[in-house]
Design an enzyme around this catalytic site. Structure first.
Site, mmCIF file in Angstrom:
data_model
loop_
_atom_site.group_PDB
_atom_site.id
_atom_site.type_symbol
_atom_site.label_atom_id
_atom_site.label_comp_id
_atom_site.label_asym_id
_atom_site.label_seq_id
_atom_site.Cartn_x
_atom_site.Cartn_y
_atom_site.Cartn_z
ATOM 1 N N ARG A 235 0.831 -1.212 0.000
ATOM 2 C CA ARG A 235 0.000 0.000 0.000
ATOM 3 C C ARG A 235 0.858 1.251 0.000
ATOM 4 N NH1 ARG A 235 -2.478 0.479 6.047
ATOM 5 N NH2 ARG A 235 -0.789 -0.529 7.173
ATOM 6 N N ASP B 270 7.859 2.303 9.541
ATOM 7 C CA ASP B 270 6.560 1.613 9.594
ATOM 8 C C ASP B 270 5.914 1.707 10.978
ATOM 9 O OD1 ASP B 270 6.810 1.082 6.971
ATOM 10 O OD2 ASP B 270 6.547 -1.080 7.117
ATOM 11 N N GLY C 3 -4.873 -1.874 -0.091
ATOM 12 C CA GLY C 3 -3.946 -0.821 -0.517
ATOM 13 C C GLY C 3 -4.170 0.509 0.187
ATOM 14 N N ASP D 94 10.785 -7.090 7.666
ATOM 15 C CA ASP D 94 10.381 -6.180 6.589
ATOM 16 C C ASP D 94 10.094 -4.783 7.134
ATOM 17 O OD1 ASP D 94 8.196 -7.889 7.672
ATOM 18 O OD2 ASP D 94 6.915 -6.490 6.606
ATOM 19 N N ARG E 148 5.641 10.027 3.073
ATOM 20 C CA ARG E 148 6.814 9.784 3.916
ATOM 21 C C ARG E 148 8.087 10.188 3.174
ATOM 22 N NH1 ARG E 148 5.885 3.784 6.479
ATOM 23 N NH2 ARG E 148 6.366 3.037 4.375
HETATM 24 P P1 AMP Z 1 3.065 -4.167 8.065
HETATM 25 O O1 AMP Z 1 3.155 -5.251 9.075
HETATM 26 O O2 AMP Z 1 1.977 -3.157 8.326
HETATM 27 O O3 AMP Z 1 4.370 -3.491 7.867
HETATM 28 O O4 AMP Z 1 2.625 -4.831 6.673
HETATM 29 C C1 AMP Z 1 3.128 -6.052 6.216
HETATM 30 C C2 AMP Z 1 2.838 -6.198 4.746
HETATM 31 O O5 AMP Z 1 1.440 -6.111 4.469
HETATM 32 C C3 AMP Z 1 3.502 -5.181 3.853
HETATM 33 O O6 AMP Z 1 3.887 -5.823 2.682
HETATM 34 C C4 AMP Z 1 2.398 -4.187 3.594
HETATM 35 O O7 AMP Z 1 2.582 -3.482 2.395
HETATM 36 C C5 AMP Z 1 1.182 -5.079 3.524
HETATM 37 N N1 AMP Z 1 -0.063 -4.407 3.896
HETATM 38 C C6 AMP Z 1 -0.461 -4.010 5.119
HETATM 39 N N2 AMP Z 1 -1.683 -3.437 5.062
HETATM 40 C C7 AMP Z 1 -2.075 -3.465 3.777
HETATM 41 C C8 AMP Z 1 -3.240 -3.031 3.074
HETATM 42 N N3 AMP Z 1 -4.268 -2.447 3.689
HETATM 43 N N4 AMP Z 1 -3.262 -3.242 1.731
HETATM 44 C C9 AMP Z 1 -2.258 -3.836 1.098
HETATM 45 N N5 AMP Z 1 -1.142 -4.271 1.697
HETATM 46 C C10 AMP Z 1 -1.041 -4.092 3.021
HETATM 47 MG MG MG Z 2 5.651 -2.844 6.968
#
Ligand code: AMP
Ligand code: MG
Length: 495
Positions: A101, A273, A133, A263, A183
């Protein structure tokens, strides 16, 4: 002649764009435009950062500007893309993730070097998996204020230029509304980018990525370093050390990240993040800020070990380039010396002790144990202690403890250890121990107002958090104890 206005012209920010991440080649990203949001509005514009980047705040807050920073109008010179990475989530290999996203707009030339601009919440990408997204207003305001609060504290972090909203519905536990954060960072590359190519045995891409990051951000690794002249081992050592120094700063200020997956680890040692993060209220070393983290893997006192676990993953990814197990382990080993050294230094600074003495560790341990036992408010304790050392009365500090005799005993040792010029030590402490941190309830109050389209709370917090060591007369309500309802705020991965 409506056909002329239909084709949206790109907005020119008046900056120079570099090739930046795109230089790596198509194996590293997918080019795509953000998905527009209807009728975007400005929630917050970070004028200080705009000035640093030499961007015109008038242009950014114009109608076209707001559309551009929401991803609803293209930017002249930008080449938007989503990058691919993988990672370990909650200790388990999760395979391919990527910018699900986020969309990288590109890199601009600024007086402080190249800076990447990235939108978060700007629509689906090939890496969105089941996600929509999008990001909701609540979490976007938290990221905007959280990252700027860290910057104000002097802690390495990605930054946030703006947050914009739209009334477009976004489904989470409830229906909320969409928002986008713009960002800014010299690079958004994560440990997971390296893990991605290593896991696939794509050595050529792995090497290209490492070479690019070394050339751009760690040039000294080619010429200096103690690890047998191996630039990749030197690089691993540098990242380990920066990560160690970063987590020492988190621990000292009482910051809990909440989702330290590989990540979510920056290759530059930046805080990145912002999700279910929290600045501690009452001091509880076992505090878990993320309600989705049932095992407490990312509890406050586990952050240092988890960060080491994460650099170890990076070490495994870089091992094929380093080509020597002993060198790889030696590079990682530096984390274990740098972290305790940095933490001790930061804690000594909090205590106003300029030089190091052997007994300091006991002094630090002693105060932390007492804070934990009585669940004393972490930020308020350090600020009141600073005020006391600077010449104020002791009661405001002492009154924070249930076990006052225990505190008195500690204070006796501490007072004996303070330098002769206590006032100077106190003044230094007031520049080390912030009066203001972004507590959950402060963010929550600003979010509630923002949902009613009153963005004054966001602006007010940004101003105060940019200078968290200043007194800010008239804003004492932002420096007080959290209200009882704050303990019931549930912050999860849902964002
Ligand atoms: P995070 O733990 O929030 O850093 O997210 C882990 C993964 O999930 C990353 O690849 C993000 O881009 C993806 N992600 C989290 N929320 C969304 C969302 N609402 N739509 C698409 N991808 C997401
Ligand atoms: Mg992340």
């Amino acid at each position: 002649m409506s056909f002329l206005t239909d084709a949206a012209p790109a907005l020119d920010l008046g900056v120079r764009w570099h090739e930046g991440f795109a230089r790596l080649g198509p194996a590293f990203f997918t080019e795509l435009a953000p998905t527009p949001l209807p009728a975007p509005y400005l929630v917050g514009l970070n004028r200080r950062l705009a000035a640093v980047l030499r961007l015109d705040p008038g242009l950014l807050s114009s109608e076209a500007g707001v559309r551009a920073i929401t991803g609803s109008l293209p930017l002249e010179g930008s080449r938007p893309m989503a990058t691919v990475y993988s990672g370990h989530q909650f200790g388990v290999w999760a395979g391919q993730l990527g910018d699900g996203r986020a969309i990288l707009l590109g890199e601009i030339d600024t007086p402080s070097g190249g800076q990447e601009l990235q939108l978060k919440g700007s629509g689906r990408t090939p890496y969105s998996r089941m996600g929509d997204g999008r990001a909701v207003l609540r979490s976007s305001i938290r990221e905007y204020l959280g990252s700027e609060a860290m910057h104000g504290l002097g802690i390495p972090t990605t930054r946030a230029l703006s947050v914009t909203g739209s009334d477009a519905p976004v489904r989470r536990e409830e229906v909320e509304t969409a928002a986008v954060v713009l960002r800014v960072a010299p690079s958004f590359i994560r440990f997971g980018h390296f893990e991605h190519f290593a896991a696939r045995g794509a050595l050529e891409e792995l090497r290209r990525l490492a070479d690019e990051v070394i050339d751009r951000h760690y040039p000294a690794c080619r010429t200096a370093g103690s690890l047998s002249g191996n630039p990749y081992a030197n690089f691993l050592q540098q990242v380990s050390e920066r990560t160690a120094a970063l987590v020492a700063q988190w621990q000292a200020v009482g910051f809990c990240h909440g989702v330290m997956n590989t990540d979510n680890m920056s290759i530059l040692g930046l805080t990145i993040d912002y999700g279910p993060f929290q600045f501690l209220d009452a001091f509880d070393p076992n505090h878990i800020c993320n309600h989705s983290d049932e095992q407490g893997r990312y509890a406050y006192n586990r952050q240092p070990n988890v960060a080491y676990w994460n650099v170890f993953c990076l070490g495994q990814a870089l091992f094929p380039l380093i080509g020597d197990e002993e060198l790889t382990l030696a590079a990682l080993e530096s984390y274990k010396t740098v972290f305790p050294r940095e933490l001790e230094r930061r804690m000594r600074d909090k205590l106003g002790l300029a030089d190091a003495q052997d007994a300091d560790r006991a002094l630090i341990e002693g105060v932390l144990q007492r804070l934990a036992k009585d669940r004393v408010d972490y930020t308020i304790f350090w600020r009141r202690l600073s005020e006391h050392v600077a010449g104020g009365p002791v009661e405001p500090v002492r009154d924070l403890f249930l076990d006052r005799e225990g505190f008195d005993a500690w204070l006796l040792d501490y007072s004996a250890r303070l330098p002769a010029d206590r006032a100077a030590a106190g003044r230094a402490m007031l520049r080390t121990n912030p009066k203001f941190v972004l507590r959950n309830h402060l963010g929550e109050l600003a979010i509630r107002r923002a949902r009613q389209k009153d963005f004054g709370g966001v602006d007010e917090l940004l101003d105060v958090l940019h200078a968290p060591f200043d007194e800010h007369p008239g804003h004492d309500d932002l420096a007080g104890f959290p209200p009882d309802w704050a303990t019931h705020i549930e912050i999860s991965c849902s964002s």
